[in-house]
Structure formats: structure tokens, C-alpha cells
Write a protein that holds these residues in place. Structure first.
Motif, PDB file in Angstrom:
ATOM      1  N   ARG A  79      21.665 -86.439  40.901  1.00  0.00           N
ATOM      2  CA  ARG A  79      22.241 -85.638  41.985  1.00  0.00           C
ATOM      3  C   ARG A  79      21.672 -86.105  43.319  1.00  0.00           C
ATOM      4  N   GLU A 114      31.052 -85.981  40.164  1.00  0.00           N
ATOM      5  CA  GLU A 114      31.670 -84.710  40.506  1.00  0.00           C
ATOM      6  C   GLU A 114      31.019 -84.139  41.757  1.00  0.00           C
ATOM      7  N   THR A 116      29.362 -81.287  44.023  1.00  0.00           N
ATOM      8  CA  THR A 116      28.591 -80.058  43.804  1.00  0.00           C
ATOM      9  C   THR A 116      28.494 -79.345  45.147  1.00  0.00           C
ATOM     10  N   GLU A 117      27.959 -78.152  45.136  1.00  0.00           N
ATOM     11  CA  GLU A 117      27.803 -77.413  46.392  1.00  0.00           C
ATOM     12  C   GLU A 117      26.868 -78.136  47.351  1.00  0.00           C
ATOM     13  N   LYS A 120      26.703 -84.276  45.313  1.00  0.00           N
ATOM     14  CA  LYS A 120      27.436 -84.757  44.129  1.00  0.00           C
ATOM     15  C   LYS A 120      26.489 -84.968  42.965  1.00  0.00           C
ATOM     16  N   ARG A 121      27.108 -85.075  41.784  1.00  0.00           N
ATOM     17  CA  ARG A 121      26.395 -85.369  40.548  1.00  0.00           C
ATOM     18  C   ARG A 121      27.118 -86.535  39.886  1.00  0.00           C
TER      19      ARG A 121
END
Length: 145
Positions: A79, A114, A116-117, A120-121
């Protein structure tokens, strides 16, 4: 086999990939989970590539690495704080970089990125049942970006 987990917060420096790789291999070996050497070596390479990419492209202060192992899958997640998702493509032949996701796709059974808040991950999974005979192929676009 019970689920094993490792979480590391790393400074986003050029040394992060080396630190992550060495620490993760040490911890994975300490799990005494009977993993084949090929699985550990594949994980080592995937960790190195995902962490290197996060450091190089995300410009974050920290990079977070998570590794988990259950009965069927070794999962690696990285992340960072950048919301920009990676775009896989073949690098120019003379380029010294740009092959990270291409390698991850060739080594892992599944991978993705993806939002994320917090950024990204990027993740990859290695199936424990499929690593003894692997067809090294990938689903990346075969075009230069």
C-alpha cells in the motif's frame, strides 16, 4: 495450516525493497509452514518488485507491506498513498526500468491494483498448489506504453 501474517511499515527509500525482501523471507521461513523453496523465492521477487514500484512511482513517505499465508494462498500486498493505479505495459527494450508489473504478472497466479481511501493497494497471490509446474505467461498488454 493456520493463517500467518506479516505487516511492515517501510520508509519510501531505495533501500525499502531490500529491507522488505530480507525481513519477509526471514519471517516466512520462521512460520515453518513447509513451503517449497520456489514459493519463497517467488514471494521474494514479487515483494521486491511491488515495494520498488511503490517507492519509485508513489512518492509516499511510507510503504506498507502485508504478507499472509493460509492453506492455499500466499498473498502479498503493498500500500502507498498515491491514488494513481499502475498501468502495465511492455517497456522499451533499452529502458532500465518499467518491468515490475510484467514480472509480477509472470510470477504470481493473480495480481491487481485497487484504489483505497488513503491511496492504493497492489497485490499478488501465489497459489500453493500450482507452483511446482508453472507456465510463465501473463495477461499484460503486449504493447509499449
Amino acid at each position: 495450516m493456520p493463517e500467518h501474517q506479516l505487516t511492515l511499515s517501510l520508509p519510501a527509500t531505495p533501500a525499502a525493497a531490500r529491507l522488505a525482501r530480507h525481513r519477509a523471507v526471514e519471517v516466512i521461513a520462521g512460520w515453518n509452514a513447509g513451503l517449497h523453496a520456489e514459493v519463497v523465492q517467488t514471494a521474494e521477487l514479487v515483494i521486491s518488485e511491488l515495494v520498488s514500484d511503490a517507492v519509485q512511482y508513489a512518492g509516499a513517505e511510507r510503504v506498507l507491506l502485508a504478507v499472509s499465508l493460509d492453506d492455499v494462498v500466499l498473498r502479498i500486498e503493498v500500500r502507498d498513498s498515491s491514488p494513481v493505479l499502475p498501468t502495465p505495459a511492455l517497456p522499451c527494450p533499452d529502458s532500465e526500468s518499467g518491468r515490475g508489473l510484467f514480472l509480477v504478472a509472470a510470477l504470481a497466479d493473480r495480481y491487481d491494483a485497487e484504489p483505497t481511501e488513503a491511496g492504493k493497494r497492489c497485490w499478488a497471490e501465489i497459489d500453493l498448489s500450482s507452483t511446482s509446474h508453472r507456465d510463465v505467461g501473463c495477461s499484460l498488454p503486449l504493447q509499449r506504453g
